[in-house]
Design a protein around this motif. Structure first.
Motif, PDB file in Angstrom:
ATOM      1  N   GLN A  57       0.848  -1.190   0.000  1.00 65.32           N
ATOM      2  CA  GLN A  57       0.000   0.000   0.000  1.00 65.32           C
ATOM      3  C   GLN A  57       0.881   1.237   0.000  1.00 65.32           C
ATOM      4  O   GLN A  57       1.615   1.494   0.964  1.00 65.32           O
ATOM      5  CB  GLN A  57      -0.912   0.013   1.230  1.00 65.32           C
ATOM      6  CG  GLN A  57      -1.813   1.231   1.327  1.00 65.32           C
ATOM      7  CD  GLN A  57      -2.868   1.268   0.256  1.00 65.32           C
ATOM      8  OE1 GLN A  57      -3.637   0.322   0.107  1.00 65.32           O
ATOM      9  NE2 GLN A  57      -2.932   2.355  -0.499  1.00 65.32           N
ATOM     10  N   SER A  72       5.125   6.818   3.837  1.00 62.17           N
ATOM     11  CA  SER A  72       4.510   6.028   4.913  1.00 62.17           C
ATOM     12  C   SER A  72       3.891   4.753   4.345  1.00 62.17           C
ATOM     13  O   SER A  72       2.921   4.228   4.896  1.00 62.17           O
ATOM     14  CB  SER A  72       3.454   6.855   5.647  1.00 62.17           C
ATOM     15  OG  SER A  72       2.452   7.324   4.751  1.00 62.17           O
ATOM     16  N   SER A  73       4.452   4.268   3.253  1.00 65.52           N
ATOM     17  CA  SER A  73       3.937   3.066   2.597  1.00 65.52           C
ATOM     18  C   SER A  73       4.152   1.833   3.475  1.00 65.52           C
ATOM     19  O   SER A  73       5.081   1.787   4.286  1.00 65.52           O
ATOM     20  CB  SER A  73       4.633   2.859   1.245  1.00 65.52           C
ATOM     21  OG  SER A  73       4.481   3.995   0.409  1.00 65.52           O
ATOM     22  N   THR A  74       3.293   0.855   3.302  1.00 60.64           N
ATOM     23  CA  THR A  74       3.398  -0.404   4.044  1.00 60.64           C
ATOM     24  C   THR A  74       3.361  -1.570   3.063  1.00 60.64           C
ATOM     25  O   THR A  74       2.759  -1.480   1.985  1.00 60.64           O
ATOM     26  CB  THR A  74       2.252  -0.540   5.058  1.00 60.64           C
ATOM     27  OG1 THR A  74       1.003  -0.448   4.380  1.00 60.64           O
ATOM     28  CG2 THR A  74       2.335   0.551   6.117  1.00 60.64           C
ATOM     29  N   ASP A  81       3.839  -6.231   2.950  1.00 55.45           N
ATOM     30  CA  ASP A  81       4.130  -7.494   3.627  1.00 55.45           C
ATOM     31  C   ASP A  81       5.592  -7.896   3.449  1.00 55.45           C
ATOM     32  O   ASP A  81       6.176  -8.547   4.318  1.00 55.45           O
ATOM     33  CB  ASP A  81       3.228  -8.601   3.086  1.00 55.45           C
ATOM     34  CG  ASP A  81       1.758  -8.342   3.375  1.00 55.45           C
ATOM     35  OD1 ASP A  81       1.463  -7.770   4.443  1.00 55.45           O
ATOM     36  OD2 ASP A  81       0.913  -8.692   2.538  1.00 55.45           O
ATOM     37  N   GLU A 132       9.641  -6.562   1.893  1.00 59.62           N
ATOM     38  CA  GLU A 132      10.471  -5.358   1.920  1.00 59.62           C
ATOM     39  C   GLU A 132      10.252  -4.529   0.657  1.00 59.62           C
ATOM     40  O   GLU A 132      10.259  -5.042  -0.466  1.00 59.62           O
ATOM     41  CB  GLU A 132      11.948  -5.736   2.024  1.00 59.62           C
ATOM     42  CG  GLU A 132      12.868  -4.529   2.101  1.00 59.62           C
ATOM     43  CD  GLU A 132      14.340  -4.925   2.165  1.00 59.62           C
ATOM     44  OE1 GLU A 132      15.194  -4.024   2.188  1.00 59.62           O
ATOM     45  OE2 GLU A 132      14.616  -6.140   2.181  1.00 59.62           O
ATOM     46  N   ASP A 141       7.797  -3.809  -4.114  1.00 55.80           N
ATOM     47  CA  ASP A 141       8.448  -4.668  -3.131  1.00 55.80           C
ATOM     48  C   ASP A 141       9.369  -5.687  -3.815  1.00 55.80           C
ATOM     49  O   ASP A 141       9.490  -5.702  -5.046  1.00 55.80           O
ATOM     50  CB  ASP A 141       7.422  -5.358  -2.220  1.00 55.80           C
ATOM     51  CG  ASP A 141       6.589  -6.408  -2.933  1.00 55.80           C
ATOM     52  OD1 ASP A 141       6.953  -6.824  -4.056  1.00 55.80           O
ATOM     53  OD2 ASP A 141       5.564  -6.838  -2.373  1.00 55.80           O
TER      54      ASP A 141
END
Length: 221
Positions: free
Chosen positions: A96, A117-119, A121, A123, A169
């Protein structure tokens, strides 16, 4: 009299790690004796409470909306009603994109600090900032950018810049976040209210287009 003995064997080809929100191809064409005059069909149960798929070509596409672990069940059936099945565990990874700004509007030149501020699961390995003002993209995690100009629409209104952050990612899953930045340019126009032809000692009245709070400086020539 010829008797054709069939042994139906289900074989499912898929990736075990995929990205959420994207369609993936699941193959069952390598299954044995589910073809020609002997075939009945291929059937997929995706394990995510969505509608199963059934067709006669041995290929199906499916995407998972949410990250998690899912069990895909695959069934094949021949014309005699013989059935075989297999299953595969699928791990779905999510990402996200998101970011914050210290300001979203201001006068030119407008300098803004962008904070990622991305997230995800997994890296995050790549960041790309697109400013939409003709400047080169930035690959920094957090970036500072200055806007030096404004864009006007056909009605003379200032158009916001759409700043886009793309994050990727280690699996290749990607997401995009777009937010608006609005530089401000005050309108220095004014109207002559009255007194365009006056005698010495009389007054004229002027009114600026921009309302307070503003700072004004008049030079009457």
């Amino acid at each position: 009299l010829s008797i054709h003995v069939r042994e139906v064997i289900a074989q499912l080809a898929t990736e075990d790690s995929i990205c959420s929100g994207l369609p993936y191809t699941f193959g069952g064409g390598a299954s044995q004796d589910v073809h020609a005059a002997c075939y009945r069909g291929y059937y997929w149960d995706w394990g995510d409470n969505t509608r199963p798929d059934k067709n006669d070509i041995g290929i199906a596409q499916h995407g998972y909306a949410s990250p998690g672990e899912y069990l895909v069940s695959f069934f094949v059936e021949d014309i005699n009603g013989c059935i075989d099945s297999t299953s595969a565990e699928i791990e779905v990874f999510g990402i996200q994109a998101n970011y914050g700004m210290d300001v979203i509007t201001g006068c030119l030149p407008l300098e803004i600090q962008f904070t990622d501020s991305s997230t995800a699961d997994l890296e995050i390995v790549n960041w790309s900032w697109s400013w939409n003002d003709g400047s080169p993209n930035s690959d920094e995690v957090d970036a500072t950018h200055t806007f030096f100009d404004v864009i006007y629409d056909d009605e003379g209104e200032i158009v916001p810049y759409e700043v886009m952050l793309t994050v990727v990612d280690e699996l290749g899953c990607a997401d995009i976040e777009i937010q608006s930045v609005l530089p401000i340019v005050p309108n220095a126009g004014f109207n002559l209210v009255f007194g365009d032809e006056i005698c010495v000692g009389e007054e004229s009245s002027f009114m600026a287009f921009e309302s307070p709070p503003m700072q004004y400086s008049w030079d009457f020539g």
